[in-house]
Scaffold this active site. Structure first.
Site, mmCIF file in Angstrom:
data_model
loop_
_atom_site.group_PDB
_atom_site.id
_atom_site.type_symbol
_atom_site.label_atom_id
_atom_site.label_comp_id
_atom_site.label_asym_id
_atom_site.label_seq_id
_atom_site.Cartn_x
_atom_site.Cartn_y
_atom_site.Cartn_z
ATOM 1 N N ASP A 88 12.104 59.255 21.928
ATOM 2 C CA ASP A 88 10.968 59.919 22.576
ATOM 3 C C ASP A 88 10.362 59.037 23.670
ATOM 4 O O ASP A 88 10.414 57.809 23.596
ATOM 5 C CB ASP A 88 9.911 60.240 21.516
ATOM 6 C CG ASP A 88 8.923 61.288 21.977
ATOM 7 O OD1 ASP A 88 9.193 61.951 22.999
ATOM 8 O OD2 ASP A 88 7.880 61.442 21.317
ATOM 9 N N ASN A 112 13.675 72.385 22.105
ATOM 10 C CA ASN A 112 13.639 71.854 23.474
ATOM 11 C C ASN A 112 14.013 72.882 24.529
ATOM 12 O O ASN A 112 13.782 72.660 25.727
ATOM 13 C CB ASN A 112 14.550 70.639 23.611
ATOM 14 C CG ASN A 112 13.964 69.380 23.000
ATOM 15 O OD1 ASN A 112 14.691 68.452 22.644
ATOM 16 N ND2 ASN A 112 12.639 69.321 22.847
#
Length: 254
Positions: free
Chosen positions: A24, A72
């Protein structure tokens, strides 16, 4: 099928056998440098290379990276498009290096959503490296932990339709053998970069007894030193698997 941490006590050591990482912070890394978010994703590919090499040198046997979640797809179309291109480019450029390093590549997730070219490249890369055993690198792409449990449930019922009429025969082991990573031991260490402290639908079943390590470091800046810091922290953990500290006295803590 790999040993379940809720059914037995896995063997552990100072170096985690299986490391799972949510990579991330790519977008925020780029934003802080006044670059487009896509530049952060491109830079993150270099971090993947560093961490794969570092894990291999340190004796990690399984490394699982969360590359693209089933959620996503909600991101801006241009960002999703770039992520797909980066995936294609990485497969084309890195498979020879993985082969030379003795790394076996696995890709898990609902791959049917990808374009045929990408599906073909994934299949070719997995086949090319299938005899390697130094490090098992798993890339989770279009993956979600809930999806994994659902697909495992469906696969279990397809394999034994009678279970629908006799659900008492369903147990953890029967379901677990159909999970997308049934062949791998459960993660010992879960790492999330970028400062967030959640698992974001990653390996929901498999992380039951993993140690969770969170770092503020953005993924593009993560490398061997940061990995060593995570391992140093991991060595301080008392891995009880339901036991008491008193039961562990006089033996290994992990």
């Amino acid at each position: 099928m790999a040993l379940s941490s809720t059914q037995a006590i896995p063997e552990t050591g100072d170096i985690p056998r299986h490391v799972a990482i949510i990579m991330d912070g790519n977008g925020r890394w780029a934003t802080r440098r006044h670059l487009p978010r896509t530049a952060g994703h491109a830079k993150g590919v270099h971090a993947v290379r560093r961490v794969v090499e570092a894990c291999g040198r340190r004796g990690v046997r399984y490394l699982t990276l969360f590359a693209f979640s089933s959620e996503n797809w909600r991101r801006p179309a241009d960002e999703v498009s770039l992520l797909m291109r980066l995936f294609v480019q990485a497969l084309e450029r890195e498979v020879d290096k993985l082969q030379d390093q003795g790394v076996r590549l696995h890709v898990v997730g609902d791959l049917s959503a990808f374009e045929p070219k990408l599906q073909e490249l994934i299949a070719q890369a997995q086949e090319r490296t299938e005899h390697n055993d130094r490090l098992h690198l798993t890339v989770a792409a279009n993956y979600g932990g809930r999806w994994d449990i659902l697909q495992a449930t469906r696969a279990m019922l397809r394999a034994d339709p009678g279970l629908a009429q006799d659900p008492d025969r369903i147990d953890e082991a029967r379901l677990a053998e159909h999970l997308s990573m049934a062949w791998a031991p459960e993660p010992d260490l879960f790492i999330r970069t970028g400062g967030e402290q959640r698992i974001s639908n990653f390996l929901v079943w498999q992380l039951a007894y993993a140690e969770f390590y969170f770092t503020e470091q953005f993924w593009p800046d993560f490398g061997a030193d940061e990995l060593d810091a995570a391992f140093e922290w991991y060595r301080t953990r008392e891995r009880r698997f339901g036991r008491t500290s008193a039961q562990l006295r006089g033996g290994a803590k992990r």
